[in-house]
Write an enzyme that holds these catalytic residues in place. Sequence first.
Site, PDB file in Angstrom:
ATOM      1  N   TYR A   1      39.892  69.448  36.349  1.00  0.00           N
ATOM      2  CA  TYR A   1      40.572  70.674  37.180  1.00  0.00           C
ATOM      3  C   TYR A   1      39.784  72.031  37.006  1.00  0.00           C
ATOM      4  O   TYR A   1      39.957  72.861  37.999  1.00  0.00           O
ATOM      5  CB  TYR A   1      42.159  70.847  36.799  1.00  0.00           C
ATOM      6  CG  TYR A   1      42.740  69.647  37.026  1.00  0.00           C
ATOM      7  CD1 TYR A   1      42.371  68.553  37.648  1.00  0.00           C
ATOM      8  CD2 TYR A   1      44.140  69.956  37.005  1.00  0.00           C
ATOM      9  CE1 TYR A   1      43.635  67.566  37.893  1.00  0.00           C
ATOM     10  CE2 TYR A   1      45.282  68.910  37.179  1.00  0.00           C
ATOM     11  CZ  TYR A   1      44.571  67.627  37.604  1.00  0.00           C
ATOM     12  OH  TYR A   1      45.693  66.630  37.667  1.00  0.00           O
TER      13      TYR A   1
ATOM     14  N   LYS B   1      40.438  57.378  27.999  1.00  0.00           N
ATOM     15  CA  LYS B   1      39.820  56.290  28.633  1.00  0.00           C
ATOM     16  C   LYS B   1      38.834  55.944  28.000  1.00  0.00           C
ATOM     17  O   LYS B   1      37.351  55.995  28.574  1.00  0.00           O
ATOM     18  CB  LYS B   1      39.769  56.732  30.156  1.00  0.00           C
ATOM     19  CG  LYS B   1      39.255  55.394  31.249  1.00  0.00           C
ATOM     20  CD  LYS B   1      40.398  54.114  31.091  1.00  0.00           C
ATOM     21  CE  LYS B   1      39.829  53.132  31.881  1.00  0.00           C
ATOM     22  NZ  LYS B   1      40.687  51.987  31.987  1.00  0.00           N
TER      23      LYS B   1
ATOM     24  N   ASP C   1      48.710  65.395  33.548  1.00  0.00           N
ATOM     25  CA  ASP C   1      49.562  65.778  34.923  1.00  0.00           C
ATOM     26  C   ASP C   1      50.097  64.371  35.288  1.00  0.00           C
ATOM     27  O   ASP C   1      51.441  64.423  35.718  1.00  0.00           O
ATOM     28  CB  ASP C   1      48.441  66.250  35.772  1.00  0.00           C
ATOM     29  CG  ASP C   1      49.011  66.820  37.101  1.00  0.00           C
ATOM     30  OD1 ASP C   1      50.287  67.026  37.206  1.00  0.00           O
ATOM     31  OD2 ASP C   1      48.333  66.884  37.916  1.00  0.00           O
TER      32      ASP C   1
ATOM     33  N   ASP D   1      54.534  63.473  35.181  1.00  0.00           N
ATOM     34  CA  ASP D   1      55.220  63.064  36.358  1.00  0.00           C
ATOM     35  C   ASP D   1      55.891  61.661  36.319  1.00  0.00           C
ATOM     36  O   ASP D   1      57.121  61.375  36.493  1.00  0.00           O
ATOM     37  CB  ASP D   1      54.460  62.935  37.594  1.00  0.00           C
ATOM     38  CG  ASP D   1      54.512  64.287  38.396  1.00  0.00           C
ATOM     39  OD1 ASP D   1      54.554  65.565  37.536  1.00  0.00           O
ATOM     40  OD2 ASP D   1      54.506  64.355  39.583  1.00  0.00           O
TER      41      ASP D   1
HETATM   42  C1  IPM Z   1      51.664  70.535  37.416  1.00  0.00           C
HETATM   43  C2  IPM Z   1      51.277  70.557  38.816  1.00  0.00           C
HETATM   44  C3  IPM Z   1      49.897  71.365  39.124  1.00  0.00           C
HETATM   45  C4  IPM Z   1      48.904  70.962  38.151  1.00  0.00           C
HETATM   46  C5  IPM Z   1      49.388  71.877  40.343  1.00  0.00           C
HETATM   47  C6  IPM Z   1      50.483  72.584  41.380  1.00  0.00           C
HETATM   48  C7  IPM Z   1      48.092  72.479  40.298  1.00  0.00           C
HETATM   49  O1  IPM Z   1      51.005  69.355  39.317  1.00  0.00           O
HETATM   50  O2  IPM Z   1      51.905  71.860  36.867  1.00  0.00           O
HETATM   51  O3  IPM Z   1      51.503  69.549  37.088  1.00  0.00           O
HETATM   52  O4  IPM Z   1      48.266  69.945  38.720  1.00  0.00           O
HETATM   53  O5  IPM Z   1      48.891  71.012  37.106  1.00  0.00           O
HETATM   54 MG    MG Z   2      51.600  67.960  38.208  1.00  0.00          MG
END
Ligand code: IPM
Ligand code: MG
Length: 364
Positions: free
Chosen positions: A142, A188, A244, A248
């Site tokens: 990122y 990885k 990330d 999720d």
């Molecule tokens: C998170 C979100 C963010 C990230 C986005 C909105 C930039 O998905 O906090 O997990 O990828 O870190």
């Molecule tokens: Mg996220």
Amino acid sequence: MTEYKIAVLPGDGIGPEIVEQGIKVIKALEVHLNVRFELQYAHIGGAGLENSGVPLPDETLQLAMASDAVYLGAVGDYKWDNIEPERRPEQGLLQIRKAMELFANLRPVKAYRPLLHASTLKPEIVDGIDIMVVRELTGGLYFGKPRAREADRAYDTMLYTRPEIERIAHVAFQLAQKRSKKLCSVDKANVLSSSQLWRDTVEDVAKQYTDVELSHMYVDNASMQLIRNPKQFDVMLTENTFGDILSDEASMLTGSLGMLASASLGEGKRALYEPSHGSAPKYAGQDKVNPIATIMSAAMMLDYSFNLPQAARWIDEAVLDTLNDGFRTYDIAEPGSQIIGTSQMGDEIAKRAVQRCQTATQPV
Ligand code: IPM
Ligand code: MG
């Protein structure tokens, strides 16, 4: 009376309404804790673009830097889908994390008993889950350079340096020491150079934590193991993008992404608290979404930034009490449960947090 300055950045979409609930809960506890939370609001993301033309206005960053903690909602709205990539609302979030050097993102994944049936997984698989995902937050894909989008070619760079890996590894090992002394580092390393450095560095740091049992797992396997047998994990350490994605995924073990809180910590007292989910613009302003992740992020703020672990526990217990009493937002509802809105969920939790506090502090 101790006073804490909180920079409140509601952001976009559902951000303002969920942040309001977290504030409601900590404000309800204020008098009982004999502290004062001084709130100062500022814009970030689309709200920053609208008010100052940039996703992270200077005054927002200054306020954040001058505060004891930052409390954030979410950023992003469809409205900005076609803006230049460097001005997207999400950049506001990435920039504030980078500017404050919030390299350690902690995302606790805990199964709440009353929600066992809200998960898409079998209750016996999720019952008792207590995982802490430690995501590196200011490096990797990122942020790595070079990166570019050309007409028919584009690239990003997954870049890590040894010191960046060392500092996040220390955070993870120290957390593991306080928990079950098990740490799984996810990478990885069978393919990526950055992961090979990651693994070697984590191995080196491990020498200082001989009481912690370290294991390594490839990220593809980890994503599978998380839904096959999640209880094998306690602290999971991983780089930015993997974290990330895995966090999720892990949130679904709890029943909803709306349950996943987070703390982003830097050196010294720098810290930002936000739910792990996004701004869900399609639900904005409907008093519909689940504020629990945001409320639990406020609890983490009390614990980590203000050294009020007891108050954090009362909020945690209040969430459990509220769920036990049958209240649900739509995302965690089952047939027969009582569906309430965002604001009422905030009220119910605030009320029970105060009750928990009063019972705990009553003289015996
Ligand atoms: C998170 C979100 C963010 C990230 C986005 C909105 C930039 O998905 O906090 O997990 O990828 O870190
Ligand atoms: Mg996220």
